[in-house]
Enzyme design. Structure first.
Site, short mmCIF file in Angstrom:
data_model
loop_
_atom_site.label_atom_id
_atom_site.label_comp_id
_atom_site.label_asym_id
_atom_site.label_seq_id
_atom_site.Cartn_x
_atom_site.Cartn_y
_atom_site.Cartn_z
N LYS A 30 38.14 -1.86 -41.56
CA LYS A 30 39.19 -2.35 -41.53
C LYS A 30 38.92 -4.36 -41.56
CE LYS A 30 42.62 0.80 -39.96
NZ LYS A 30 43.05 1.35 -41.12
N LYS A 43 36.50 10.60 -49.33
CA LYS A 43 37.21 11.88 -48.71
C LYS A 43 38.46 12.20 -48.84
CE LYS A 43 38.62 10.72 -43.95
NZ LYS A 43 38.90 11.23 -42.64
N LYS A 88 45.16 11.80 -46.04
CA LYS A 88 46.36 11.61 -46.11
C LYS A 88 46.83 10.20 -46.07
CE LYS A 88 46.63 12.43 -41.00
NZ LYS A 88 45.54 12.66 -40.78
P1 ATP Z 1 42.80 11.16 -42.71
O1 ATP Z 1 41.93 10.24 -43.25
O2 ATP Z 1 43.30 12.05 -43.64
O3 ATP Z 1 44.03 10.40 -42.12
P2 ATP Z 1 41.61 11.48 -40.31
O4 ATP Z 1 40.00 11.76 -40.32
O5 ATP Z 1 41.72 10.00 -40.08
O6 ATP Z 1 42.26 11.93 -41.35
P3 ATP Z 1 42.70 13.30 -38.61
O7 ATP Z 1 43.98 13.83 -39.49
O8 ATP Z 1 43.06 13.27 -37.15
O9 ATP Z 1 42.01 12.13 -39.12
O10 ATP Z 1 41.58 14.44 -38.86
C1 ATP Z 1 41.52 15.68 -37.91
C2 ATP Z 1 40.31 16.27 -38.40
O11 ATP Z 1 40.13 16.43 -39.63
C3 ATP Z 1 38.96 15.46 -37.99
O12 ATP Z 1 38.20 16.04 -37.31
C4 ATP Z 1 38.39 14.93 -38.98
O13 ATP Z 1 37.08 14.64 -39.21
C5 ATP Z 1 38.82 16.06 -40.04
N1 ATP Z 1 38.99 15.77 -41.50
C6 ATP Z 1 40.05 14.82 -42.14
N2 ATP Z 1 39.66 14.80 -43.14
C7 ATP Z 1 38.75 15.40 -43.69
C8 ATP Z 1 38.24 15.86 -44.83
N3 ATP Z 1 38.32 15.27 -45.82
N4 ATP Z 1 37.15 16.89 -44.76
C9 ATP Z 1 36.72 17.42 -43.63
N5 ATP Z 1 37.29 16.94 -42.40
C10 ATP Z 1 38.30 16.19 -42.25
#
Ligand code: ATP
Ligand code: LTN
Length: 328
Positions: free
Chosen positions: A111, A193, A196
């Site tokens: 960031k 990746k 959301k």
């Molecule tokens: P996002 O980037 O979607 O906001 P995040 O990793 O910041 O996701 P969480 O939504 O809390 O945060 O993720 C929950 C779990 O899902 C974590 O263990 C994360 O590593 C896993 N995760 C999130 N996105 C992926 C992905 N594209 N592939 C595999 N695992 C994922």
């Protein structure tokens, strides 16, 4: 039985990446470990959230935990904020970590590198609250996606440091990264990746997407001009991603899928991936609707919070005694 803990931060609707990379593994692990699965609602607010939307996302996330197969008779399912001791230990964690360590956390570093402004202190200190989540329940293992590994490593470092300073107190946790599906990629830009937070809606499949719409997203996923179904992340990231999705949903090894599609085109391959995704979403959504209509969510979370609080209170008392902040 060893204890395992993990959480999801529902700042939006849960997607296939969260399911394959996290949630589905929690379900599998609840039979092997004493599983603590929580909703990281306090981690959500490190960035402003519209209160009504947040509330809906939290409720959906809790319902999806159950819909995807987490069983309150096996796992402790709760909301992070229902355990007040976590925030208190979070402060103690902050006092036992260094600015330099937090500066090195990629989430924050990225960031800063992008020149983002308005970064809250909460976002900066995010990993210290996460360390509290992990250490307060004496977790042995923490299953996370690759992107969260660094945060678990910080929790380990804090645990070791604390134990050295104050005597044996915390279990030193280990991250557990799934072999397949640890990083599901965006369908439109398979070098990023699936998330959301910041990608196009077409590249991300939400667990509550209309299954037909999800199908279309798979059928229009970006591939390449090579034309061979094979696992080559470097040169065919789109196909590699679809292979990972199919393999993790069907449990069929990637090698075996590749063999079956020898000499066949991407159309057939995508159709099979789309079938698997559609079927999985239908299964999850049927359960999700049943759970909401039966109204069982509140009592599940209340019971989970009671159990989690019992464990957390014990750890916090022990820690406070060790560091000398309690007179009696
Ligand atoms: P996002 O980037 O979607 O906001 P995040 O990793 O910041 O996701 P969480 O939504 O809390 O945060 O993720 C929950 C779990 O899902 C974590 O263990 C994360 O590593 C896993 N995760 C999130 N996105 C992926 C992905 N594209 N592939 C595999 N695992 C994922
Ligand atoms: N930071 C994690 C969510 C999270 C978590 C945790 C995961 C908060 N506390 C403790 C494992 C253990 C995320 O963004 N996915």
């Amino acid at each position: 039985m060893k204890r395992m803990l993990s959480g999801i931060k529902p700042t939006g609707q849960l997607h296939l990446g969260n399911y394959i990379g996290a949630l589905r593994n929690f379900v599998k692990y609840q039979d092997e470990y004493e599983m603590y699965a929580f909703i990281a609602n306090l981690h959500c607010i490190t960035i402003y959230q519209d209160p009504q939307t947040l509330k809906k996302n939290l409720r959906d996330c809790a319902a999806l935990y159950l819909a995807c197969g987490l069983d309150p008779n096996k796992a402790v399912i709760f909301q992070q904020s229902d355990v007040r001791a976590v925030s208190q230990l979070g402060w103690i964690m902050a006092c036992n970590s260094y600015q330099g360590e937090l500066n090195r956390q990629t989430q924050y570093k990225d960031k800063i590198a992008k020149g983002e402004t308005g970064i809250t202190v909460g976002l900066y200190a995010y990993p210290t609250l996460m360390a509290s989540d992990i250490l307060i329940y004496n977790s042995d293992y923490v299953p996370v996606g690759e992107d969260q590994k660094q945060h678990v490593e910080l929790a380990r470092d804090i645990a070791v440091r604390f134990n050295n300073r104050y005597g044996e107190t915390f279990v030193v946790p280990e991250p557990v990264i799934a072999q397949v599906g640890a990083r599901i990629m965006d369908l439109q830009d398979p070098t990023r990746k699936m998330s959301k937070s910041d990608n196009s809606d077409k590249g991300c499949i939400y667990l509550l997407d209309d299954p037909k719409r999800a199908r279309k997203k798979i059928m229009s996923a970006v591939t390449d001009s090579v034309g061979i179904v094979q696992f080559d992340k470097e040169n065919q990231p789109g196909v590699a991603n679809l292979l990972q999705i199919l393999s993790s949903l069907t449990q069929e090894p990637i090698d075996s899928i590749v063999k079956r599609f020898e000499g066949k085109g991407y159309g057939d391959f995508k159709k099979e991936v789309a079938d698997a995704v559609e079927a999985e979403l239908i299964k999850i959504q049927t359960e999700y609707n049943r759970i909401l209509s039966e109204g069982i969510l509140e009592s599940v979370l209340k019971e989970g919070a009671e159990k989690a609080n019992r464990t957390a209170e014990k750890t916090l008392r022990k820690v406070q005694k060790k560091i000398g902040v309690e007179i009696f």
